[in-house]
Write an enzyme that holds these catalytic residues in place. Structure first.
Site, mmCIF file in Angstrom:
data_model
loop_
_atom_site.group_PDB
_atom_site.id
_atom_site.type_symbol
_atom_site.label_atom_id
_atom_site.label_comp_id
_atom_site.label_asym_id
_atom_site.label_seq_id
_atom_site.Cartn_x
_atom_site.Cartn_y
_atom_site.Cartn_z
ATOM 1 N N LYS A 1 59.399 21.711 50.521
ATOM 2 C CA LYS A 1 58.998 21.378 51.962
ATOM 3 C C LYS A 1 59.442 20.296 52.722
ATOM 4 O O LYS A 1 59.881 20.181 53.917
ATOM 5 C CB LYS A 1 57.370 21.600 51.901
ATOM 6 N N LYS B 1 61.153 34.095 47.412
ATOM 7 C CA LYS B 1 59.826 34.566 47.590
ATOM 8 C C LYS B 1 59.460 35.330 49.171
ATOM 9 O O LYS B 1 60.045 34.415 50.024
ATOM 10 C CB LYS B 1 58.526 33.589 47.334
ATOM 11 N N LYS C 1 55.200 33.540 54.177
ATOM 12 C CA LYS C 1 54.598 33.399 55.581
ATOM 13 C C LYS C 1 55.506 32.645 56.670
ATOM 14 O O LYS C 1 55.902 32.944 57.662
ATOM 15 C CB LYS C 1 53.394 32.757 55.728
HETATM 16 P P1 AMP Z 1 50.019 31.108 51.246
HETATM 17 O O1 AMP Z 1 50.700 32.135 51.832
HETATM 18 O O2 AMP Z 1 51.292 30.005 50.635
HETATM 19 O O3 AMP Z 1 48.795 30.407 51.824
HETATM 20 O O4 AMP Z 1 49.660 31.623 49.811
HETATM 21 C C1 AMP Z 1 48.373 32.224 49.714
HETATM 22 C C2 AMP Z 1 48.284 33.268 48.495
HETATM 23 O O5 AMP Z 1 49.092 34.423 48.281
HETATM 24 C C3 AMP Z 1 48.487 32.356 47.276
HETATM 25 O O6 AMP Z 1 47.734 32.555 46.029
HETATM 26 C C4 AMP Z 1 49.899 32.654 46.992
HETATM 27 O O7 AMP Z 1 50.419 32.370 45.540
HETATM 28 C C5 AMP Z 1 49.965 34.084 47.294
HETATM 29 N N1 AMP Z 1 51.210 34.320 47.613
HETATM 30 C C6 AMP Z 1 51.980 33.997 48.843
HETATM 31 N N2 AMP Z 1 53.335 34.531 48.841
HETATM 32 C C7 AMP Z 1 53.207 35.532 47.799
HETATM 33 C C8 AMP Z 1 54.478 36.172 47.436
HETATM 34 N N3 AMP Z 1 55.444 36.566 48.053
HETATM 35 N N4 AMP Z 1 54.216 36.898 46.143
HETATM 36 C C9 AMP Z 1 52.883 36.827 45.792
HETATM 37 N N5 AMP Z 1 51.964 35.908 45.864
HETATM 38 C C10 AMP Z 1 52.130 35.214 47.282
#
Ligand code: AMP
Ligand code: TRP
Length: 336
Positions: free
Chosen positions: A114, A196, A199
Site C-alpha cells: 500500500k 486479488k 475494493k
Molecule cells: P477488505 O475489503 O479488505 O476490508 O476485506 C474484508 C474481508 O473480505 C476480509 O476478511 C478479506 O480477507 C475479505 N476479502 C477481501 N477481498 C477478498 C477476495 N478477493 N477474496 C476473498 N476474500 C476477500
C-alpha cells in the site's frame, strides 16, 4: 459464561463491496453465526489510513452495514458495530503501540504494497495492524475469520498478545487464531486472475463484481473474464489456467459442491463462453435476494441507526472493562 467460541472480524467501509468480500468473508460469517459469539466491526478508523472523501466514507459506512445485514448477519446473533463508536479501539491501539516493536510493522507485506502505491504515506498506514490487533484482543477473541490476505495481520496480533502476556506475566490476552476458508479465501480479479479481486480496484472495468451490480453488469463482467487459449474446464494449479480456476472456485462456493461435482456440472459446457454465462447466472441468483433485502433495509434508516447503536453498546460492555484493566496493568491511574 457461554462456552461458545468468540469470533471477531472487521471490514473496511471504503470502496464498493465485492463478490470477493462476500465469498471470502460475509457468507461464511453468516453461515456460522449460530455456532459462535460474534462481533463484526465496520472498521472506519482503518479506512482513514488512506485518503478518504468524508461524505463518501459516511455513506459507505451505512451501505456496508446494510449489506452485512442483507447478507444474513442477524443482530440477534451478532454484535454489529462501527469501530469509531467504541473509543476502546483507538485507546487499545495507543497502548499496544507502546509495546510493539517498529520492525514488526515495517515487515508487513500489506504495508509495503500500500505504501508503494501512495504518494505520501501517513503514520496510520504503518500502524494499521496495531489498531487491528487491538480490535481483536479487546474481545478475548478465539477466532478471526478473514480472507487469506489478512493472515499476516492476525499473526501479528498473536505476537503482540503473547509478548504483552509475557511482559506482564499474565494470561490477560487470549491468543487468537485466523480462520481462513478453504475455498473462497482468494477470489481473483476477473480481468487479471493473478491479482486479488479488491475494493480498491473495483472501479476498473471488468475487474470486480460488486454486490450491488445489476444482473446485466454482472453478466457483462463475467463474459469479459480472462481465461486461457485452451478449452479444458477443470480445477488446476497451473498459472495458465488461473482464470478458469477462479470461475470454478466462485461457482463452487456458491453451490457448495465438491470439485468433482463442479467439474461434472460443466462436462457438457460448450467452451469457456458457456462456463462464463453459467457462473454469472449462479452469481446473479445468489445476489438477487441480498440486493432486495439491502434496499428494504436502506428504506428504514432509523432502524439501521438503532441496530448500530445497540451494537456499539454491546461492544462497549465487553471492551471498556478490558481496556480499563489493560490501563491498570500498564501503570495508568484510573479516574475515580
Ligand atoms: P477488505 O475489503 O479488505 O476490508 O476485506 C474484508 C474481508 O473480505 C476480509 O476478511 C478479506 O480477507 C475479505 N476479502 C477481501 N477481498 C477478498 C477476495 N478477493 N477474496 C476473498 N476474500 C476477500
Ligand atoms: N484489516 C482487515 C481487512 O482489511 C479489516 C480488519 C480490521 C479486521 N480489524 C480487524 C479483520 C479485526 C479481522 C479482525 O480486511
Amino acid at each position: 459464561m457461554s462456552n461458545k467460541k468468540r469470533v471477531f472480524s472487521g471490514v473496511q467501509p471504503s470502496g464498493a463491496v465485492t463478490l470477493g468480500n462476500y465469498l471470502g468473508a460475509f457468507k461464511g460469517w453468516a453461515d456460522r453465526q449460530h455456532e459462535k459469539v460474534n462481533f463484526f466491526c465496520l472498521v472506519d478508523l482503518h479506512s482513514l489510513t488512506v485518503p478518504q472523501e468524508p461524505a463518501e466514507l459516511r455513506a459507505n459506512t451505512r451501505t456496508l452495514a446494510a449489506l452485512l445485514l442483507a447478507c444474513g448477519l442477524s443482530p440477534d446473533k451478532c454484535t454489529l458495530f462501527v469501530q469509531s463508536h467504541v473509543v476502546a479501539h483507538a485507546e487499545a491501539c495507543w497502548l499496544l503501540n507502546c509495546v510493539t516493536p517498529l520492525g514488526w510493522l515495517q515487515r508487513m507485506t500489506q504495508y509495503k504494497d500500500k505504501s508503494a502505491k501512495q504518494e505520501s504515506v501517513f503514520t496510520g498506514l504503518l500502524d494499521y495492524p496495531v489498531l487491528m490487533a487491538g480490535d481483536i484482543l479487546l474481545y478475548d477473541t478465539d477466532e478471526v475469520p478473514v480472507g487469506d490476505d489478512q493472515r499476516q495481520h492476525v499473526e501479528l496480533a498473536r505476537d503482540i498478545a503473547q509478548s504483552f502476556n509475557s511482559r506482564y506475566e499474565t494470561e490477560f490476552f487470549v491468543v487468537p487464531q485466523a480462520v481462513i476458508p478453504e475455498v473462497g479465501a482468494r477470489v481473483m480479479g476477473l480481468d487479471d486472475p493473478t491479482s486479488k479481486m479488491s475494493k480498491s480496484s473495483a472501479h476498473i472495468r471488468g475487474h470486480a463484481v460488486k454486490l450491488l451490480d445489476d444482473p446485466k453488469e454482472i453478466l457483462r463482467s463475467f463474459k469479459r473474464a480472462k481465461t486461457d487459449s485452451g478449452n479444458e474446464i477443470r480445477f488446476s494449479d497451473d498459472p495458465e489456467k488461473a482464470g478458469v480456476n477462479n470461475l470454478l472456485g466462485i461457482y463452487k462456493v456458491l453451490t457448495e459442491k465438491s470439485n468433482s461435482e463442479v467439474e461434472s456440472d460443466f462436462a457438457d459446457a460448450r467452451g469457456y463462453g458457456d462456463l462464463k454465462t453459467r457462473v454469472a447466472e449462479v452469481v446473479i441468483a445468489a445476489l438477487e435476494p441480498i440486493q432486495a433485502r439491502y434496499h428494504e433495509i436502506m428504506s428504514d434508516p432509523g432502524e439501521l441507526d438503532r441496530i448500530l447503536a445497540v451494537g456499539a453498546q454491546q461492544a462497549a460492555a465487553v471492551s471498556m472493562p478490558k481496556i480499563e484493566e489493560m490501563k491498570r496493568m500498564m501503570g495508568l491511574v484510573l479516574p475515580k
